[in-house]
Design an enzyme around this catalytic site. Sequence first.
Site, mmCIF file in Angstrom:
data_model
loop_
_atom_site.group_PDB
_atom_site.id
_atom_site.type_symbol
_atom_site.label_atom_id
_atom_site.label_comp_id
_atom_site.label_asym_id
_atom_site.label_seq_id
_atom_site.Cartn_x
_atom_site.Cartn_y
_atom_site.Cartn_z
ATOM 1 N N SER A 301 0.846 -1.194 0.000
ATOM 2 C CA SER A 301 0.000 0.000 0.000
ATOM 3 C C SER A 301 0.880 1.242 0.000
ATOM 4 O O SER A 301 2.011 1.215 0.489
ATOM 5 C CB SER A 301 -0.882 0.019 1.252
ATOM 6 O OG SER A 301 -0.088 0.241 2.408
ATOM 7 N N ASP A 302 0.360 2.323 -0.544
ATOM 8 C CA ASP A 302 0.992 3.615 -0.300
ATOM 9 C C ASP A 302 0.800 3.910 1.196
ATOM 10 O O ASP A 302 -0.002 3.251 1.868
ATOM 11 C CB ASP A 302 0.368 4.707 -1.182
ATOM 12 C CG ASP A 302 1.332 5.881 -1.379
ATOM 13 O OD1 ASP A 302 2.229 6.086 -0.543
ATOM 14 O OD2 ASP A 302 1.179 6.618 -2.375
ATOM 15 N N TRP A 303 1.540 4.863 1.708
ATOM 16 C CA TRP A 303 1.573 5.082 3.156
ATOM 17 C C TRP A 303 0.229 5.616 3.687
ATOM 18 O O TRP A 303 -0.157 6.735 3.370
ATOM 19 C CB TRP A 303 2.737 6.032 3.469
ATOM 20 C CG TRP A 303 4.037 5.299 3.719
ATOM 21 C CD1 TRP A 303 4.845 5.448 4.817
ATOM 22 C CD2 TRP A 303 4.679 4.302 2.906
ATOM 23 N NE1 TRP A 303 5.922 4.581 4.716
ATOM 24 C CE2 TRP A 303 5.842 3.870 3.576
ATOM 25 C CE3 TRP A 303 4.362 3.679 1.688
ATOM 26 C CZ2 TRP A 303 6.704 2.886 3.054
ATOM 27 C CZ3 TRP A 303 5.215 2.706 1.169
ATOM 28 C CH2 TRP A 303 6.365 2.326 1.862
ATOM 29 N N ALA A 305 -2.594 4.220 2.839
ATOM 30 C CA ALA A 305 -3.610 4.058 1.792
ATOM 31 C C ALA A 305 -4.464 2.822 2.016
ATOM 32 O O ALA A 305 -5.371 2.544 1.247
ATOM 33 C CB ALA A 305 -2.949 3.994 0.410
#
Length: 886
Positions: A301-303, A305
């Site tokens: 995941s993006d941070w 997200a």
Amino acid sequence: MTPLTIILLLTAVITCQAFNLKTTRADFPKINLQRHNGTDPNLAYSPPVYPSPWMDPEANGWQEAYAKARDFVSQLTLPEKVNLTTGVGWMGERCVGNVGSIPRMGLRGLCMQDGPLGIRFKDYATAFPVGMTAAASWSRNLWRDRGKRLGRTHYQSGVDVQLGPAAGPLGRNPTGGRNWEGFSVDPYLSGIAFADVITGIQSEGVVATAKHWLGNEQERFRQAGEARGYGFNISESMSTNMDDKTLHEVYAWPFQDAVHAGVGAFMCSYQQLNNSYGCQNSKLMNGILKDEYGFQGFVMSDWQAQHAGVSTAAAGLDMTMPGDTTFNSGLSFWGGNLTLAVVNGTVPEWRIDDMAMRIMAAFFKVGRTVGNQPEINFSSWTQDTFGPANMAAGENIEQINYHVDVREDHAYHVRESGAKGTVILKNNGVLPLKKPKFIAVVGEDAGPNSHGPNGCSDRGCADGTLAMGWGSGSVEFPYLVTPDSAIQAQALQDGSRYESILDNYDWEKISQLVARPNATAIVFAYAGAGEGYINVEGNEGDRQNMTLWRSGNELIKNISAINPNTVVVLHTMGPVEVDEWYDNPNVTAILWAGAPGQESGNSLVDILYGKQSPGRTVFTWGRAHEDYGVDWLREANNGNGAPQDDFEEGAFIDYRHFDRDYPPGSEKAPIYEFGYGLSWSTFDFSNLQVEKRNVQPYKPTTGQTIAAPVLGNFSTDLADYTFPSDVRYLYQFIYPWLNTSSSGEEASADPHYGQTAEEFLPPGATDGSPQLRHPASGPNGGNSQLWDIVYTITATVTNTGSVMDDAIPQLYLSHGGEGEPVRVLRGFERVERINPGESRTVRMELTRRDISNWDTVSQNWVVTPFEKTIWVGSSSRNLALSSVLP
Ligand SMILES: *[C@@H]1O[C@H](CO)[C@@H](O)[C@H](O)[C@H]1NC(C)=O
Ligand SMILES: *[C@@H]1O[C@H](CO)[C@@H](O)[C@H](O)[C@H]1NC(C)=O
Ligand SMILES: *[C@@H]1O[C@H](CO)[C@@H](O)[C@H](O)[C@H]1NC(C)=O
Ligand SMILES: *[C@@H]1O[C@H](CO)[C@@H](O)[C@H](O)[C@H]1NC(C)=O
Ligand SMILES: *[C@@H]1O[C@H](CO)[C@@H](O)[C@H](O)[C@H]1NC(C)=O
Ligand SMILES: *[C@@H]1O[C@H](CO)[C@@H](O)[C@H](O)[C@H]1NC(C)=O
Ligand SMILES: *[C@@H]1O[C@H](CO)[C@@H](O)[C@H](O)[C@H]1NC(C)=O
Ligand SMILES: *[C@@H]1O[C@H](CO)[C@@H](O)[C@H](O)[C@H]1NC(C)=O
Ligand SMILES: *[C@@H]1O[C@H](CO)[C@@H](O)[C@H](O)[C@H]1NC(C)=O
């Protein structure tokens, strides 16, 4: 930077003026983004695709990695597998992302570190040119070399997974904040650069990350919390809505190249696509990425997200970053929650096994071995030598920065890449400079930042020359050669007189200087952009307009009104409006120098003085912002719900839009078209030859996968997963264990605890039986026949001028049929060092995918029956040769 500043930046509360641009496309059909039967029938909808595909043991290039991963993962306990998938929490350890370790097996927790142009937060490391500048060289040699050098930089710092490169944003919006982190708004060019950089990184033993998957084309509204900080009262992040054909042919195209290149990791994006979050969108992760493209690596995941636990696992997410629900909450959707979800049967064992397999296979694929990982020799959270190894907890004070110099000789590459990626847009003969009598440099963009090259956190300010964008994609400069210092050094060597005024507003002194006889005025101006968590002068990531900053236009106009030899140098993160002055005869040259990294001034001198051959523009220079027909969404347009950004223009962005709506000669035809750029010589193109290759007819993929493998077994007794008494609990740290064994409900503290998979997961989500293969699918980027070479095209390029020079021939194709772009880029080569009078043969190959279109009905690529034409020439609007494909 201190931890506190990072957090403050993230919560910056600033409002700014916003306005809407009128689009001018009423006369062309808009893509109808059909509304489906989601929860809200008025919103675009992403269909469910389950179960999550598991790895294919036979995938080409992955067999050995698969076997090693299977041996390793088969020996793991459930909490050990969970440790691989879950970050230890924001600032839990030294890297921007760290997953748990497996001490029993000798595996140190994997280190994930930004970013696409170097290593973030580390000293004694190289600041490379931004992706967009690297792209503008059109040099595959430089891209592969960039990848190798980035890979070594990360390896020598102890990084396992580099968080780059980027091909999303692609650059739909010319003023999009993070366009510079990627390569080009053209998917074909972007895809080749993406794959070359990935190949280079991974050849040095570091896993590359293809990001952001998918549709993250603007900063505003990408995260609801961030948008609220800017005064927008929305409860959900925005939704990018795009149709299936546009997704395949434009935005996902370079990501397919990344999978084909064997990339080990993907990062899913913050915003939603068709109203399903990037990190829980099963159509994107299970469907397109893992099934159709056959991606064998892992999705992180993006941070922050990730917004759910079990459902993200079912939708294809393999690793959560940085592991906590929100920064420093001490809670996690995974960690103990994932252990519990496997134990209570909500997440099938094959899914956690597949997550662990994908992570370890990527690790082994790039040549890593367990027990032999390089030491992490830096901390992201301080430049001090000693400090807490666990920063969030403030514990374990030890040496955390070893100040290891990882720069090698990368500076030569940076200088060359910056020069070859500089584009000469105009030249009335003043360039190359030949020992000019008097050089007058003007503009703050030529000089240093008054607070030093790293004076603003994550480069989030406008002060001094622009050599990088701002945000998580930035790095610390080890030094920054300014244009002022580099041009002065050359001037002194040449015996030129040299004066500079590094200020845009001291008009009295500037006018006196440039009006003096014999002054070659070199005027600098810039327009920056960056990531949404920092607001620079009212630009919350995305550029609020397409004009130069700090009255750059006025500066150029005023100087060229009184100086007959005005050379303009632009450092910008994409196009800017130049209409007011570009054709003034006193403006004798215009250069786009992008954002060239630490060697900025030296790269520029190499072009100004003709020591290197320049590049070609990787985006269109239209007359006005409005002429692009698209803009980032400025207002929340769905009440408190997710703002809706419909990509109604479909494939018609940048030159595809200009070519269709504003042909040559029309009022809004671009000033400088995509692919354009001047050089030192002139070239002739001749002798176009097209050879059709003998290939087998395309066969849709059929058959079934294997059943999902299950590696090992686990106990269902909660007492086996409680926090061990011999491990010291660190504040806010995320572990794979349960805080209590009394009940799952208590351990989870999930308000909806107790729901079974059947109750809240779509049908099929837990099914581990053999699955039918997608007709377009195959490991490594889809059906292998898509990569068959179907045509070989050759042409002769002749240097008709008087100096040795590089030519950059480009191949464009029209697919034919209604609603298709006039032409699209499908080949190019940077042909280096051609002598005057010399001819070279360039050879370009078209794959089946290159000549195909995505057919939404058969869900496959098809070569349509329409006549297909190819063109070869020096830019998208200067195409000397053409032929119909036989
Ligand atoms: C939505 O579902 C209803 C009920 O199943 C069905 O009648 C209708 O045709 C569906 N609409 C769309 C657009 O799929
Ligand atoms: C998004 O919705 C469009 C139709 O409105 C559909 O064509 C497309 O496949 C959907 N894409 C995803 C990833 O859900
Ligand atoms: C999980 O990782 C943490 C942090 O590295 C470590 O302390 C712990 O022992 C690991 N747990 C297991 C089960 O290996
Ligand atoms: C935001 O919108 C919600 C829902 O309409 C409302 O309850 C809340 O008061 C609003 N908050 C602000 C700060 O306007
Ligand atoms: C488990 O996940 C839920 C959300 O699904 C969250 O509310 C809860 O805090 C998590 N529990 C722990 C112990 O992290
Ligand atoms: C299993 O555990 C997960 C994670 O805490 C939870 O979300 C889910 O509701 C639980 N399911 C059952 C059937 O108890
Ligand atoms: C320099 O300026 C003087 C005065 O305008 C002019 O006579 C002379 O030709 C110029 N020399 C060059 C090299 O441009
Ligand atoms: C465009 O934005 C820049 C940077 O914020 C600002 O300096 C400039 O004044 C703006 N231009 C216009 C025309 O609003
Ligand atoms: C060009 O510069 C000269 C001064 O050298 C000035 O007189 C003239 O007006 C300028 N031309 C334009 C179009 O600005």
